[in-house]
Structure formats: C-alpha cells, structure tokens
Write an enzyme that holds these catalytic residues in place. Structure first.
Site, short mmCIF file in Angstrom:
data_model
loop_
_atom_site.label_atom_id
_atom_site.label_comp_id
_atom_site.label_asym_id
_atom_site.label_seq_id
_atom_site.Cartn_x
_atom_site.Cartn_y
_atom_site.Cartn_z
CB ALA B 12 -0.95 -0.01 1.19
CB CYS B 44 -7.80 -5.23 5.51
SG CYS B 44 -6.56 -4.06 6.09
#
Lengths: 448, 448
Positions: B12, B44
């Site tokens: 990310a 996630c």
C-alpha cells in the site's frame, strides 16, 4: 404560590422543554396542553407503522401523560389552547371532549405548537374523502386502516420525506404507487440535481411510478375511486396521500402578538427566548439559525425540536444554554437505498454569498471486492475561496446514509474540504474502501 | 539520464507513493521491488477470503504489476532488496526465483517494507508445521487450504484484529474455535476494559471459546494434532493460527543506517522524509505523529499506509504535502457485532498528560421501537480540564461501527465533548434515535 410553566403543544419540543425544566427546577409547576390524543410520540415512525414494520401505534409513543405525571408534569391531551393573553399572562384552554373552557395563568410559557401540513388551496378537491395526510398518530391510524384494505392504486402527492417513506410503506403493503412531484426530482428542496436524480432512480427501482415536474391541480372524488390530474396527466387512485411539506403553526402566536421572524416562524434568540419576556419557543414553530449561512431558517426536523426544546427547558430552569444552530442534516430511505444530506445545497450556498464548488465521488459502500455490496455516491460542497465545507449529500446502499454525519461534524467544526480529505476514518473491507468515498469527494471539492 | 525512484516494498505505502509520484513527475523513472508474489493487495481482506466470503484471492489484488507497467512503473515481484547503500546510492537486489543479484542505483528511495508478524520466541514449538500466520496473500492461500479441510479444532493465539477476523472466518467454515489472549479482554491494546468486555461477549456469542489472561507457552506437534498449552490450560488443536500483532520491518533500514525513532520504526518528518536526503519512508515501517498525544507512534493500519504513501509520493514528485497525523481509527466485526475505536484509550490519555473522563451510553442502533434492532454502546473519552475529545469506542450491531468516524472527525477538529453533544446528526427511525448515542455519550463526558 409556585411559579408555573405552561406548555402550549406537547410533542418533542414542548415535552423536552418541560422535562429539562423539571430536572433543574423541582419547584416549578408545569402544565402542558396538547390538542391531539398523544404527547411525545415519534411522528417520524408513522410511515413504518403504516407499512407494517412497526406493529403497534403504541410503540411510537415515547412517553404517556402518566409517565409525565410521575415526574410531576401535568399533561392534558385533547385540550386546545384557543388563545394566549400576554397582558394577563394566561392561556384559554378548551377540552375537545367536554368542551368546557378555562383560563390558566402562567409565569413562563413555551410555545411549541409544531407545524401544520401544507394543503394548498390550489388543488381542487383536496379535502374530499379518501384524501389523507400524515402528521398525528391519529392520521397514522387512519392511513394504516386504509393500507390494510385490499391493495389498490395509491397516488402520493409530493416527493419529500413523507412522500418517499409512505411510498416505501405502500409498496411494502402491495400497493401500486404513483408519486407526483412538482420538483425536477424528489427531495428537490434538500438535494442537488445530481443526487436527486440518483434518488429518483432508487424510487423507481423500488417500483414507484414517479412523475416529476408535474403539478396536481384536481382531485376528483368518484364514489369508487379518485382521479388525480394536472397538466398532461390523469391518474386513477383508490387512495390519495398528500405530503406537500409543512409550515410553522403560528396562528396562536400571531393572535397573541408574539413576533414572527422573516421565515414566518416565531422569532427566537439562541436561548429560545421570544421577544416577550418569559415566553419561549422551540421546535417546528420556531426559527433557528443556520450554522453555515448564519441566516434564520425554519427547518422541520425532530432532531431540531428535541434540541431546541432542551435548550429552552434549561433556560426556563434557570440555566444558560445557547442553541448552536442547525445544518438541516436529514436521512431517509426507499427500500435498500439510503439518502442523506446536510448543510447548504449549491443554490442556497450561492445565495448566501459563497462560491460553491462540488466534489463528487461514486463507488461502493464496502471494499470493491466485497460480495454483499452496493453502490454509493457522495457529494461534498465547499467554498472555492476558503475551502470551507458548506454541505454534503449521500445516496447509497445499506451503510451509506449515516456517513453524512461525518460531513455534518466537519461542517460543524468549520473544517475545509482539504482537511476532511485526510481525516483518519475507520476502514475494514466489510465497511468501506481504504479511502472512504467521503475522502475522495472532499479532495475533489478541495481541488475543484 | 532520468532521475530514478526506487521503491523498497511494493504494498500500500510504496505503491501509493509510486503512483502519486508518477502523476506529478511523468519524467521520473520508477522501479519497485517486492519480496512477495503480489503488489498492492488488500491484506485486510485476507480473513474474508479464508472465510469464503471473498471467492478468489485474485479479488484481493488491487493492481497487478502489469497495471503498474501500463502507468510506467516498473515492478519486480519476488525480488528482495538485500541491502541499501546510502553512500553509493544503490540497492542490492536478489531475485527469489533466479537467485541472480544486481545493484540498482537510485536518486530517491521510498522505504516501505511494511511490518513483520510477531512470533515471540518464548512460545516453544511455534515454528512447527501446522502453525500458521496470516500476512501475505500466500499465507492466506495456505490458510484457505487448511480451512477447506474437514472442520476440526483451531486455536487462535492472539486476540487482536487478525485473531477476531480469523475466528469469525473459521466459525463460518464450521470449525470449533478457541481464542487465547494474554489480555484482560480481546483488543486490549485498542479498547478500554468496559468496551473490551462487550467485545468479549460478542466473540463468545458468535461461538468462540475465549480464554483471557492466558499466555501460550508451548505448541506441541503430535503427528495428527497439536497441543497448545500454557499456565492452567491445555488445548488440542488440528490447526494453530498465530495472530500476535506485528512490528515495523526495519532490518534493512538499520543495516543501511537510516535512523529509527523512539518507537523502533523509521523516523520521518511530516513530509515522510527520513534523516537521509532523498530517502523517504511510509506505511507500517515508519513512525507517524499521533494527532492527540502529539507523540510519535507506530500504528499498523492500511489507511495510514495509503495516506503516508500518498504524502511521500507528492513530495517525491516535487510537491509539498504534510501528513496531518493519525488517530488510530479502526473497525472490525465478529459476526453481527461491529467494534470500532479512535484516538487515545484512557490509559494512553492519562499517560499523555490528559485528565481523561468517560462518557458512556448504551441503547440500540436504531430507534427504540424499531423491529430489526441491535444493542449499541458508545464511549467518549474527554479531558476533564478542557473538554477536548481524546478518544471514542463503539460496540454494536449492524450500522454501529462506522459511526466512530463522527468521533474521529470531532477529535480531528479539536472539538470538545460539549460541542459534539449538539452536532446536527442525521436521524430517522431506521438509522438511530433522535438523540444519537454519540450525543448522549458526549454529553456525559462533558458532564463527568
């Protein structure tokens, strides 16, 4: 003799004021008069009772007269205050059952008469049988009985919150629903066109036939049914529901000489005091200050009624509370689609001296790959010169609507769109994307 | 020759930085090295893939190396940077497949190596087969294959976010789940006791056997199963999953001489610059400033990684962006119960020099009379002296969790609890009470 507070109108604002005054002043005598059959009920829940989701009208009653009596607040339902005498400091009250009248003196008075539905006289036949409104619990019970009949065709006149919620209710009960609104889209007073069009689509997708820019001029009562017609349309209906909004109920105030403000609602300061010493006003009948435009507005929402009632009650009770203003934050739904808004629309923003720019973002409520997902659109309106956030609107699936509260809180705090675009909001795949659509819309507004 | 940006670690933070730098500097040469088999994926989402809600691991991949190539960003997966030479300004890279090594020079470098899971050496046998962690997509694929077996008994070691989400996943797959946490309750690092106990209840109600204040000391591998034991307990497990949190992955930085901060993560300023000119850091491996305590923290969240990566990318691209800080806002769920938090817990608030007081409110997510309702509890933490909101926590049914964003936004703006108690939040019966529980908790914090 104890000091006496008289409450004129016993719904959210009046009874909030009474309860709060009672907490602070155990010595105060409090007497409330309510024209209807209930005090302190959830008008906002009525469409869900008609739609069968809420199984008993009693569940919408938050507190009964007996509950208030237990707290030392004397409540008289079905008692109409027919006049307020500011010189003699007394109200004249008529029992709607016994028809006896009496005068009751007051030291302090809270004027909390609420609103009255708009039933414009330019619709011919609007008062005929089979044409209904929805305001009191009694209205809800009448409409529920109608909805319980063999489902037929219902025409909803008006595309506001009541219209949308009643449309959902009647679709859920198996009725064929046509909605007629004079607006370019539903919720025209509260949503900008781009979001209003998404709301229209949701209304239609739920099975409602929607006529926009259509003005009803005639309701013709024909024994077995009605014909609802206007320029270019004519609809046959078994049932007609009018939901054209409401205005402040100020008749008694005008007669008594309690001054109104520019909006036509009772003028109050931020302590909810009217221009008459010892006379307070709160709720739908009173003005409030818009937190962004700084202008007086008359926004009819239960949230505002509860808050302003509480402020009035604190001040009646000897405290010093100041109402910090309204944003007109509101939410509704039609079937699976949630619709919410806060602050100023683009036109109102421009009219208040701002230079509104828009940030618009579309995506999904949850992470892009989430299986049980739904579309979501967010609009953030900001001032081009300062970046200040002025308003926001959301249309989306389950979980979308209450996110408007983030924008409302940001506006409340005077944040800029650029600031909002970095706020540390919660993320997990079942709840949102890693950048919330609010971030993205805010950034676009900041860059616009 | 074009200026070159080397990205060390392509998840990310690194890929956000690369993408943002690319937008601003089309001339920049950008080369990214990622040890794992994927860049830019949703870690996630992994528990939801294991749990079967997300049907393919590929859905968790946000962008492939080919996607980045199309934007002129060269990505090498399964390439490990083995060292960073700050004097010669080059990285040494090894292909994990071909094993060939090479040196790649850089003008600017973003250090975005992320985190490494904690596998404390004081658990004997933690490295035996049948004991799994969950970090990379490869880990998720391995665990998914295990979960696909005939359901048996799984022991989750750790009561953090991964633990809770994996517990849900395995329950959903039909496994018998025991969770062991050394904390007084689950999510001890992020929830105060009162809310943690509600989270415990939700975990148990979803069918998890939960052992708190229990420390695993031994995992014994016995051919057909494992014995997970500690002081006073011994559990037989077909599968053991370790989720004991993670720490910053700083090995390369330490070896290269990139200074760390007090938290043990890479020290950066608010532009994400390290102490070494032209070397930036973002994401789990870097420190960030807590917006309330003003202290450096190392909070491992995808939201922070995306934001700090974007900040770094803007600055690498010649802009001037400053990261405004973190609140540690986070959300998760266990079955129907949503759990969220933001800001400082009570102990951290006291430790940061505040005088924390608590406002606590319990009720329901929707209007009290709403049929499809669920309980909800809200805690607002404020400073007794100034009223400043310091933190908030929510445990409740569907629709409760994301409301934490209201508290996060209020903290972000420096609001007091008293101010929050009046914010114009959205109300309709399907969504909340007329006073949101956040209002009530905020008022109680203000009055505490």
């Amino acid at each position: 003799m104890a000091e006496r507070l008289v409450v004129v109108g016993g719904d959210a604002a009046g009874m909030s004021a009474a309860s709060q005054a009672r907490r602070l002043r155990p010595d105060l005598e409090i007497v409330a008069f309510e024209r209807g059959g209930h005090v302190s009920y959830s008008a906002c829940g009525e469409p869900y009772y008609v739609g069968g989701l809420v199984d008993s009208v009693n569940r919408l009653v938050v507190r009964t007269p007996e509950d208030f009596a237990a707290r030392g607040i004397e409540v008289h339902i079905r008692h109409e205050v027919s006049s307020i005498d500011l010189d003699r400091r007394e109200v004249h009250v008529t029992s709607l059952d016994g028809f006896e009248s009496r005068s009751v003196g007051f030291d302090q008075l809270i004027y909390s008469t609420g609103s009255r539905p708009l039933r414009p006289p330019d619709i011919a036949g609007v008062d005929s049988p089979g044409v209904f409104g929805l305001r009191t619990l009694e209205d809800a019970e009448v409409l529920k009985r109608e909805a319980d009949q063999t489902p037929g065709r219902v025409v909803m006149v008006g595309g506001g919150y009541i219209g949308i919620e009643m449309a959902e209710a009647m679709i859920d009960r198996g009725w064929q629903v046509t909605m007629v609104t004079s607006g370019r889209h539903v919720l025209e007073r509260t949503l900008d066109d781009r979001m209003g069009e998404l709301a229209d689509r949701a209304v239609r997708e739920y099975g409602v036939e929607l006529l926009t820019e259509a003005r009803v001029t005639t309701v013709e009562d024909r024994q077995s049914d009605h014909v609802v017609s206007g320029d270019g349309f004519s609809l046959i209906a078994d049932l007609v529901v009018i939901g054209l909004g409401a205005g402040p109920e100020v008749e008694l105030a005008v007669a008594a000489g309690i001054p109104l403000g520019v909006t036509g609602a009772v003028a109050v300061d931020d302590r909810q005091a009217t221009a008459v010493p010892g006379v307070w006003s709160a709720g739908d009948c009173a003005e409030a200050r818009h937190r962004v435009s700084k202008l007086p507005v008359n926004i009819l929402l239960g949230t505002v009624a509860n808050k302003t009632g509480r402020i009035a009650g604190t001040n009646i009770g000897g405290g010093d509370a100041r109402f910090p203003g309204v944003l007109g934050t509101a939410i509704t739904r039609i079937g699976p689609t949630e619709i919410s808004r806060t602050g100023l629309k683009v036109d109102a923003a421009a009219g208040s001296g701002f230079a509104p720019v828009i940030g618009f973002a579309r995506g999904t409520v949850r992470a892009g790959y989430w299986p049980d997902n739904a579309p979501m659109a967010v609009m953030v309106i900001a001032d081009k010169n300062t970046g200040q956030i002025l308003g926001g609107q959301i249309v989306g699936g389950s979980g979308a609507g209450k996110r408007i509260d983030v924008i409302a809180t940001a506006i409340w705090a005077g944040m800029t769109a650029a600031e909002l675009s970095w706020v540390d909001l919660a993320y997990a795949p079942p709840f949102s994307g890693v950048w919330d659509l609010i971030h993205i819309a805010a950034r676009r507004a900041a860059d616009a």
